[in-house]
Design a protein around this motif. Structure first.
Motif, short mmCIF file in Angstrom:
data_model
loop_
_atom_site.label_atom_id
_atom_site.label_comp_id
_atom_site.label_asym_id
_atom_site.label_seq_id
_atom_site.Cartn_x
_atom_site.Cartn_y
_atom_site.Cartn_z
N LEU A 34 0.82 -1.20 0.00
CA LEU A 34 0.00 0.00 0.00
C LEU A 34 0.86 1.26 0.00
CD1 LEU A 34 -2.79 1.32 0.18
CD2 LEU A 34 -2.65 1.10 2.68
N GLY A 35 1.89 1.28 0.82
CA GLY A 35 2.76 2.45 0.90
C GLY A 35 3.48 2.71 -0.41
N VAL A 36 4.03 1.67 -1.02
CA VAL A 36 4.72 1.83 -2.31
C VAL A 36 3.75 2.36 -3.36
CG1 VAL A 36 5.88 0.60 -4.18
CG2 VAL A 36 6.50 0.13 -1.80
N ALA A 37 2.54 1.78 -3.39
CA ALA A 37 1.55 2.22 -4.39
C ALA A 37 1.15 3.67 -4.19
CB ALA A 37 0.33 1.30 -4.32
N LEU A 38 0.85 4.05 -2.95
CA LEU A 38 0.44 5.43 -2.68
C LEU A 38 1.58 6.41 -2.98
CD1 LEU A 38 -1.60 4.99 0.63
CD2 LEU A 38 -2.48 5.46 -1.66
N GLY A 39 2.81 6.00 -2.68
CA GLY A 39 3.95 6.87 -2.95
C GLY A 39 4.12 7.14 -4.43
N GLN A 40 3.75 6.16 -5.27
CA GLN A 40 3.85 6.35 -6.72
C GLN A 40 2.68 7.17 -7.25
OE1 GLN A 40 6.69 5.12 -8.42
NE2 GLN A 40 7.22 4.79 -6.27
N VAL A 41 1.51 7.00 -6.65
CA VAL A 41 0.31 7.68 -7.15
C VAL A 41 0.25 9.14 -6.70
CG1 VAL A 41 -2.21 7.72 -7.00
CG2 VAL A 41 -1.02 5.54 -7.30
N LEU A 247 6.21 5.30 5.76
CA LEU A 247 7.61 4.98 5.51
C LEU A 247 7.81 4.39 4.12
CD1 LEU A 247 10.51 4.72 6.59
CD2 LEU A 247 9.86 2.52 7.57
N PHE A 248 6.96 3.45 3.73
CA PHE A 248 7.14 2.80 2.43
C PHE A 248 6.67 3.67 1.28
CE2 PHE A 248 7.75 -0.99 5.01
CZ PHE A 248 8.86 -1.52 4.36
N ALA A 249 5.86 4.66 1.57
CA ALA A 249 5.55 5.64 0.52
C ALA A 249 6.81 6.40 0.13
CB ALA A 249 4.48 6.61 1.02
N PHE A 250 7.69 6.62 1.10
CA PHE A 250 8.97 7.27 0.81
C PHE A 250 10.00 6.27 0.28
CE2 PHE A 250 7.10 10.39 3.64
CZ PHE A 250 7.48 11.59 3.06
N GLN A 251 9.88 5.01 0.66
CA GLN A 251 10.87 4.00 0.29
C GLN A 251 10.52 3.30 -1.03
OE1 GLN A 251 13.70 3.07 1.71
NE2 GLN A 251 13.66 4.11 3.68
N GLY A 252 9.44 3.71 -1.67
CA GLY A 252 8.96 2.98 -2.84
C GLY A 252 9.98 2.80 -3.93
N GLU A 253 10.69 3.85 -4.29
CA GLU A 253 11.68 3.76 -5.37
C GLU A 253 12.78 2.76 -5.02
OE1 GLU A 253 11.55 4.94 -8.34
OE2 GLU A 253 9.67 6.00 -8.02
#
Length: 359
Positions: A34-41, A247-253
């Motif tokens: 969820l965090g990775v996806a939201l960070g990209q969107v 945290l994972f919204a920032f760590q997505g890349e």
């Protein structure tokens, strides 16, 4: 008259973890996705959240950490410190593992695996940060979850409570010096001002607030205290999960570009869990402590106060740092690994007691 049938005693109910604790690994995996996806969107939203700082402390995360940590510290009774002398050998083993072995062994494992074994597959600008995160994770002895692990092994509840209270007392004074020393030995710059602020915000102040709240609740009776713990427990875990989403919204890349980084960071954490729990278990057997003492001693030597480690890593190095990611890997593997340790100490009880009886 026929004699009455003998009373059948119900077997003792095996203690259970609640749904959040039992499936913590699943929730963390979902938060990663969820965090990775939201960070990209919506990267702009999370960048705005990241800028909400006062004196290098991110305000949204600060609030979440308090909601996460205070309910756990509420369970700690510092009055149990008076019971420490009853099992001084087990307490001595616990303190030796937690403060003389665990942080230093993790610093060594971080140096070995991050700077050497896996260095070619990790981003070179994050190597120091990964090691720092591992050190932060190992320097914070477990506070709340150890009560769960102790119950699952039939651990002595008084010993468990007293060793947690003693560890928390030591942590107030020793966390910053130990982290600062190991970061310095690892040639990592030590942001002392931020480190001391983090200790104040995420250890000292929560401990004080939790104890004041605990006393106020207990004055109204044990039932009121237990009901309050039951009500606020889900808020603690929800705060942890929301922090992980941020945290994972920032760590997505980093996750997308280096999908194996989590597995590589897990290796030193797994080794230190089994090394420290095994050493504590064996030492308790050698000094002749009971199995009900050795189990919580070994378990607190293996698990971590990962909530504090995540908070300190974010404060010291930021959302996008390798340190923050390394501490979250500790959260990811905590439950399945600790359940494995619980199973090992339960199944080895016969071997343990045979050896302790000869000591």
């Amino acid at each position: 008259m026929p004699s009455p049938a003998p009373a059948v005693l119900a077997p003792p109910q095996r203690p259970q973890m609640n749904v959040f604790e039992r499936y913590l690994t699943l929730w963390v995996i979902l938060c990663i996705g969820l965090g990775v996806a939201l960070g990209q969107v919506a990267p702009g939203v999370f960048q705005a959240i990241g800028r909400m700082e006062v004196a290098q402390v991110n305000l949204p995360v600060g609030v979440l950490i308090w909601v996460m940590i205070i309910p756990m510290l509420l369970k700690v009774d510092f009055g149990a410190l008076g019971q420490v002398k009853q099992h001084w050998r087990g307490i001595g083993v616990t303190l030796f593992i937690n403060w003389a072995v665990k942080p230093f062994s993790m610093a060594f494992l971080g140096w070995l695996f991050i700077r050497h074994v896996f260095a070619a597959w990790l981003p070179p600008d994050q190597l120091d940060s990964y090691i720092a995160g591992l050190i932060l994770l190992a320097a914070a002895p477990c506070t709340a979850m150890v009560f769960v692990w102790s119950r699952l092994t039939g651990g002595d509840p008084v010993f468990t409570l007293s060793q947690v209270a003693l560890n928390d007392t030591i942590m107030v004074f020793a966390f910053a010096p130990v982290v600062g020393l190991l970061l310095g030995l690892s040639a990592i710059s030590v942001p002392w001002d931020t480190l001391l602020v983090s200790v104040g915000l995420y250890i000292v102040v929560p401990v004080i607030l939790a104890q004041l709240w605990r006393r106020a609740l207990l004055r109204r009776g044990q039932a009121t205290f237990d009901a309050a713990l039951a009500r606020i427990g889900p808020f603690s875990m929800a705060s942890l999960l929301l922090t992980l989403v941020l945290l994972f919204a920032f760590q997505g890349e980093a996750i997308i570009s280096q999908p194996l980084v989590i597995a590589m960071l897990a290796v030193p954490i797994l080794i230190q869990v089994f090394f420290n729990s095994g050493l504590a278990y064996w030492l308790n057997r050698r000094v002749g402590e009971k199995h009900s003492i050795a189990c919580p001693s070994a378990l607190i030597g293996a698990s971590n106060f990962f909530e504090l480690a995540v908070a300190a890593a974010i404060s010291l190095f930021g959302f996008q740092s390798g340190a923050a990611l390394a501490t979250v890997v500790g959260v990811l593997i905590e439950v399945p690994v600790m359940l494995l340790v619980v199973r090992i100490v339960n199944q080895s009880k016969g071997w343990y007691e045979a050896g302790a009886a000869r000591s």
